[in-house]
Design an enzyme around this catalytic site. Structure first.
Site, mmCIF file in Angstrom:
data_model
loop_
_atom_site.group_PDB
_atom_site.id
_atom_site.type_symbol
_atom_site.label_atom_id
_atom_site.label_comp_id
_atom_site.label_asym_id
_atom_site.label_seq_id
_atom_site.Cartn_x
_atom_site.Cartn_y
_atom_site.Cartn_z
ATOM 1 N N ILE A 111 0.850 -1.208 0.000
ATOM 2 C CA ILE A 111 0.000 0.000 0.000
ATOM 3 C C ILE A 111 0.881 1.253 0.000
ATOM 4 C CG2 ILE A 111 -1.873 1.261 1.131
ATOM 5 C CD1 ILE A 111 -2.707 -1.325 2.510
ATOM 6 N N THR B 204 9.769 -6.748 4.275
ATOM 7 C CA THR B 204 8.874 -7.372 3.281
ATOM 8 C C THR B 204 8.784 -6.505 2.022
ATOM 9 O OG1 THR B 204 6.923 -6.300 4.233
ATOM 10 C CG2 THR B 204 7.388 -8.522 4.990
ATOM 11 N N GLY B 205 9.138 -5.257 2.141
ATOM 12 C CA GLY B 205 9.062 -4.350 0.986
ATOM 13 C C GLY B 205 10.218 -4.576 0.022
ATOM 14 N N SER C 189 -6.412 -0.973 11.114
ATOM 15 C CA SER C 189 -7.006 -2.140 10.451
ATOM 16 C C SER C 189 -8.390 -2.457 11.001
ATOM 17 C CB SER C 189 -6.055 -3.317 10.684
ATOM 18 O OG SER C 189 -6.735 -4.533 10.655
ATOM 19 N N TYR D 186 -2.108 -8.967 16.291
ATOM 20 C CA TYR D 186 -2.002 -7.923 15.257
ATOM 21 C C TYR D 186 -3.054 -6.836 15.519
ATOM 22 C CZ TYR D 186 -2.635 -5.757 10.633
ATOM 23 O OH TYR D 186 -2.772 -4.859 9.604
ATOM 24 N N LYS E 169 -2.577 -2.878 16.625
ATOM 25 C CA LYS E 169 -3.136 -1.734 15.880
ATOM 26 C C LYS E 169 -3.987 -0.868 16.812
ATOM 27 C CE LYS E 169 -1.524 -2.271 11.690
ATOM 28 N NZ LYS E 169 -0.564 -1.301 11.153
ATOM 29 N N GLY F 289 -7.628 -16.511 15.742
ATOM 30 C CA GLY F 289 -7.410 -15.062 15.619
ATOM 31 C C GLY F 289 -7.926 -14.490 14.315
HETATM 32 P P1 NAD Z 1 3.627 -4.599 3.350
HETATM 33 O O1 NAD Z 1 4.255 -5.707 4.141
HETATM 34 O O2 NAD Z 1 3.587 -4.729 1.882
HETATM 35 O O3 NAD Z 1 4.288 -3.212 3.728
HETATM 36 C C1 NAD Z 1 4.873 -2.947 4.987
HETATM 37 C C2 NAD Z 1 6.200 -2.260 4.753
HETATM 38 O O4 NAD Z 1 6.765 -1.902 6.024
HETATM 39 C C3 NAD Z 1 7.233 -3.143 4.047
HETATM 40 O O5 NAD Z 1 7.816 -2.432 2.987
HETATM 41 C C4 NAD Z 1 8.258 -3.455 5.137
HETATM 42 O O6 NAD Z 1 9.550 -3.654 4.611
HETATM 43 C C5 NAD Z 1 8.161 -2.213 6.005
HETATM 44 N N1 NAD Z 1 8.557 -2.430 7.405
HETATM 45 C C6 NAD Z 1 8.105 -3.402 8.230
HETATM 46 N N2 NAD Z 1 8.700 -3.282 9.441
HETATM 47 C C7 NAD Z 1 9.533 -2.207 9.359
HETATM 48 C C8 NAD Z 1 10.412 -1.591 10.280
HETATM 49 N N3 NAD Z 1 10.580 -2.064 11.527
HETATM 50 N N4 NAD Z 1 11.142 -0.509 9.868
HETATM 51 C C9 NAD Z 1 10.985 -0.019 8.604
HETATM 52 N N5 NAD Z 1 10.166 -0.579 7.693
HETATM 53 C C10 NAD Z 1 9.447 -1.661 8.069
HETATM 54 O O7 NAD Z 1 2.133 -4.435 3.946
HETATM 55 P P2 NAD Z 1 0.895 -3.611 3.376
HETATM 56 O O8 NAD Z 1 -0.162 -4.572 3.058
HETATM 57 O O9 NAD Z 1 1.335 -2.639 2.359
HETATM 58 O O10 NAD Z 1 0.430 -2.840 4.682
HETATM 59 C C11 NAD Z 1 0.703 -1.459 4.875
HETATM 60 C C12 NAD Z 1 0.042 -1.007 6.155
HETATM 61 O O11 NAD Z 1 -1.369 -1.128 6.055
HETATM 62 C C13 NAD Z 1 0.434 -1.830 7.376
HETATM 63 O O12 NAD Z 1 0.496 -0.984 8.493
HETATM 64 C C14 NAD Z 1 -0.702 -2.805 7.526
HETATM 65 O O13 NAD Z 1 -0.825 -3.275 8.846
HETATM 66 C C15 NAD Z 1 -1.865 -1.921 7.120
HETATM 67 N N6 NAD Z 1 -3.037 -2.662 6.626
HETATM 68 C C16 NAD Z 1 -2.945 -3.423 5.501
HETATM 69 C C17 NAD Z 1 -4.069 -4.093 5.038
HETATM 70 C C18 NAD Z 1 -4.027 -4.932 3.786
HETATM 71 O O14 NAD Z 1 -5.047 -5.529 3.439
HETATM 72 N N7 NAD Z 1 -2.933 -5.004 3.048
HETATM 73 C C19 NAD Z 1 -5.283 -4.003 5.739
HETATM 74 C C20 NAD Z 1 -5.334 -3.243 6.898
HETATM 75 C C21 NAD Z 1 -4.201 -2.553 7.326
#
Ligand code: NAD
Length: 312
Positions: free
Chosen positions: A12, A35-36, A113, A137, A141, A271
């Site tokens: 995102i 994970t990015g 979330s 999780y 949040k 969960g």
């Molecule tokens: P994602 O794993 O693709 O992105 C998370 C990013 O955070 C990654 O690039 C990772 O490398 C980076 N990251 C993780 N820990 C880190 C740290 N300690 N220091 C620096 N960087 C760090 O996940 P996403 O799906 O893009 O989610 C983005 C946000 O949206 C998150 O907060 C997630 O909880 C929230 N969210 C996502 C969804 C969904 O459906 N994808 C739904 C609700 C909430």
């Protein structure tokens, strides 16, 4: 305006960065690439590799607004490894807020979330429903939101918490839809579905989620409120079986579906929230934004995009 996006190399976050860059903002991405992926980061954004778990992560950085999207988004991992989620999602959020306070950041937009509600008693679930998470999780949040709210009231770091439903689309590398595509790649004739297949959740395309995020943020900046929580989701939900069929259809396959409930009430894992449908009345009224695709159309579009994107 200088905008910092944590997690801007992730799913995102990277789409959000693309939009912010397009709109002319000066964008800095902080990500530890856990994970990015670096290739997700828009070349017109500055990329800084740092780990938010380190209290000194923000040394030398400055921004007017922070979009805090870094997290470990795997709900399932939080069940088996709660400490990982405590550190990645609670300690990291606290460190972001501490840096925001110290460096004079005006606004934090926090990616929360739908899981903060747990097994909601009201559907569609409004923002004032009690927060009763059933996963670590979701608890992390909810803790992040309340910490943001306290920083807003105490230190003037205004905070907008956005409670996203399931967001899907290109660059996604986790979640049920992605798992289905990976499983089908390995075994095209069979598809294991965690749970009894009746779980129903709301899906939103990442482009629509980014549009909603920006509209909500702009409205929030206009108000004087220190803190606001908004649901970001869809008007309807789709079942996990619908999602599995969308994945199979996108790959041109007709696998035999094997259901694997992990609990006596048919959840995919302990969960796992079985039914999720957020009320999006508040964001629609506030911003005029509304999703264009319903949950099933969203899942089908994302499945087709992912099949095209991933090398098979
Ligand atoms: P994602 O794993 O693709 O992105 C998370 C990013 O955070 C990654 O690039 C990772 O490398 C980076 N990251 C993780 N820990 C880190 C740290 N300690 N220091 C620096 N960087 C760090 O996940 P996403 O799906 O893009 O989610 C983005 C946000 O949206 C998150 O907060 C997630 O909880 C929230 N969210 C996502 C969804 C969904 O459906 N994808 C739904 C609700 C909430």
């Amino acid at each position: 305006m200088r905008v910092l996006v944590t997690g801007g190399a992730g799913f995102i976050g990277s789409h959000l960065v693309d939009r912010l860059v397009e709109e002319g903002y000066e964008v800095v991405v902080v990500d530890n690439l856990s994970t990015g992926r670096k290739e997700n980061v828009n070349p017109r954004a500055e990329f800084i590799r740092r780990d938010l778990k380190e209290p000194g992560w923000g040394a030398g950085l400055r921004a007017d607004v922070v979009f805090h999207f870094a997290a470990n988004p795997e709900v399932r991992v939080s069940t088996t490894e709660p400490r990982v989620h405590f550190e990645e999602n609670m300690v990291a959020t606290f460190n972001v807020l501490e840096w925001a306070r110290a460096s004079g950041v005006r606004t934090v937009v926090f990616a929360s979330s739908s899981t903060v509600y747990g097994d909601a008693r009201v559907m569609p679930t409004p923002e004032d429903h009690p927060l009763e998470p059933i996963s670590v999780y979701g608890a992390a949040k909810a803790a992040g939101e309340t910490m943001c709210a306290a920083y807003a009231r105490l230190y003037g770091v205004r905070c907008l918490a956005l409670r996203y439903a399931n967001v899907v689309g290109p660059r996604m590398r986790h979640g049920a839809l992605y798992d289905f595509l990976m499983k089908l790649r390995k075994r095209p004739e069979e598809l294991e579905v965690l749970g009894d297949g009746t779980q129903r959740k709301s899906y939103l395309h990442v482009e629509e989620a980014v549009e909603a995020t920006l509209r909500a943020w702009r409205k929030f900046e206009e108000t004087g409120e220190p803190y606001l929580a908004l649901n970001v989701g869809n008007f309807d939900a789709a079942s996990v079986l619908d999602l599995a069929r969308a994945a199979a259809e996108a790959m041109g396959l007709s696998p035999q579906i094997k259901l694997r409930p992990a609990t006596s009430d048919g959840r995919g894992w302990p969960g796992d929230v079985k039914y999720m449908l957020l009320s999006i009345r508040r964001i629609v009224e506030l911003t005029g934004w509304r999703p264009r695709l319903n949950s099933l159309e969203t899942a089908k579009r994302a499945a087709a995009e992912l099949v095209k994107e991933l090398t098979w």
